[in-house]
Write an enzyme that holds these catalytic residues in place. Structure first.
Site, PDB file in Angstrom:
ATOM      1  N   HIS A   1      -7.172  -6.225  -1.338  1.00  0.00           N
ATOM      2  CA  HIS A   1      -6.087  -5.262  -1.127  1.00  0.00           C
ATOM      3  C   HIS A   1      -5.058  -5.704  -0.088  1.00  0.00           C
ATOM      4  O   HIS A   1      -3.888  -5.368  -0.200  1.00  0.00           O
ATOM      5  CB  HIS A   1      -6.689  -3.925  -0.701  1.00  0.00           C
ATOM      6  CG  HIS A   1      -5.682  -2.853  -0.506  1.00  0.00           C
ATOM      7  ND1 HIS A   1      -4.948  -2.316  -1.542  1.00  0.00           N
ATOM      8  CD2 HIS A   1      -5.260  -2.199   0.617  1.00  0.00           C
ATOM      9  CE1 HIS A   1      -4.130  -1.385  -1.083  1.00  0.00           C
ATOM     10  NE2 HIS A   1      -4.289  -1.298   0.225  1.00  0.00           N
TER      11      HIS A   1
ATOM     12  N   ASP B   1       0.848  -1.179   0.000  1.00  0.00           N
ATOM     13  CA  ASP B   1       0.000   0.000   0.000  1.00  0.00           C
ATOM     14  C   ASP B   1       0.894   1.243   0.000  1.00  0.00           C
ATOM     15  O   ASP B   1       1.773   1.356  -0.846  1.00  0.00           O
ATOM     16  CB  ASP B   1      -0.964  -0.070   1.197  1.00  0.00           C
ATOM     17  CG  ASP B   1      -1.958   1.073   1.264  1.00  0.00           C
ATOM     18  OD1 ASP B   1      -2.921   1.066   0.490  1.00  0.00           O
ATOM     19  OD2 ASP B   1      -1.743   1.979   2.099  1.00  0.00           O
TER      20      ASP B   1
END
Length: 328
Positions: free
Chosen positions: A300, A102
């Protein structure tokens, strides 16, 4: 069996960074994203240690037990890169492999780009490498969403996201994690949780009363306790520094990362879908790329959703690095 995870605080330009480390051998620095902590690498630390590496997961500046400066400009990318350098030096190493997820992927990429003598190889999870360029980020984000507002613009306004998150940190985190996880994310026909209605909140679109399979109640308790203690402003200040980064990084506009590299993302992750063109450009932007992996049925939070696969990808990649890519 490797020794248990050890925790220490090391000096950095902003004060100190908390490091959780395990194992001995070449140093692999692990950098988390939003809204997480060193704990997001809890499945990678023992696996990397067992494979013969010294794995060190940091709390990024603004998180956990690391320093939390008050000024938003203290969260510029160039300063976070120097934190990584300081950690490597404090751990007694000359160089390291850096792996990020991320926002950590961006920090890892820029660490390799700006300090190639320290970071000899780079792994990026979930967020593809995109060279600096184009219009000012805040202008780009402001133009997204039409009648709605993109979450980055929402996060960039001081105090606004804090007012949503901090009254119920645990509940907000649970919803955010669920919204971006493969097994709990909203369906294709549901409103996109990356956008906010005018005058609304992100949480309105999060799944309620459900945890993704990778997140136990104890895991959520850990994350919630960290943010309950520190608040979320330090974490959000990364978003509020993006225009400063755009100016700071003009010196490397369009630059490729030439070190050996790895990318892995989830096919169901909006980051990999929105930035598909960036992945297609890897032959030019990551000429040292040794592997690009998109995991089917993964969202994610890749190293937590699919720890065994990610561990295998990391260990295979580390084992295949040329001698010039191994930390000294």
């Amino acid at each position: 069996m490797p020794a248990e995870i050890q925790h220490r605080s090391v000096p950095t330009p902003a004060g100190h960074v908390h490091v959780a480390e395990q194992g001995t051998g070449p140093l692999v620095l692990l950098v988390h994203g939003f809204p997480e902590s060193w704990y997001s690498w809890r499945r990678q630390l023992p696996a990397l240690a067992a494979a013969g590496y010294r794995a060190a997961a940091v709390d990024v500046r603004g998180y956990g037990n690391s320093s939390v400066p008050t000024a938003p400009e203290a969260y510029r990318m160039v300063e976070l890169v120097e934190d990584n350098v300081a950690v490597v030096r404090a751990l007694g190493a000359e160089s390291a492999v850096v792996v990020g997820h991320d926002w950590g992927a961006g920090i890892a990429a820029n660490s390799a780009l700006l300090r190639p003598e320290v970071f000899r190889a780079v792994g990026m999870l979930s967020v593809p490498y995109t060279p600096r360029g184009g219009p000012r980020p805040s202008d780009v984000f402001a133009g997204m969403g039409g009648d709605e507002e993109f979450y980055v613009s929402y996060f960039q306004e001081p105090g606004r996201a804090e007012a949503e998150i901090e009254p119920d940190v645990r509940g907000w985190l649970a919803g955010f994690y669920a919204a971006l996880s493969a097994d709990t994310m909203p369906g294709a026909d549901a409103p996109d949780p990356h956008f906010v209605t005018r005058g609304g909140t992100l949480r309105e679109r999060f799944p309620a009363d459900v945890l993704p399979g990778w997140l136990s109640e104890a895991d959520l308790d850990f994350y919630a306790a960290e943010f309950a203690r520190t608040g979320v402003t330090g974490a959000l200040n990364r978003y509020r520094s993006m225009d400063r980064d755009w100016a700071d990084l003009a010196v490397v506009d369009g630059a490729p990362i030439t070190q050996p590299s790895l990318f892995a993302g989830g096919r169901l992750d909006a980051s990999t879908m929105w930035l598909a063109d960036a992945i297609d450009a890897y032959p030019k932007t990551l000429p040292g790329l040794m592997g690009c992996h998109l995991l089917d049925g993964c969202g994610h939070w890749i190293q937590q959703e699919r720890p065994d696969e990610v561990n295998r990808l990391l260990i295979d990649w580390l084992g295949a690095l040329p001698e010039s890519g191994l930390p000294a």
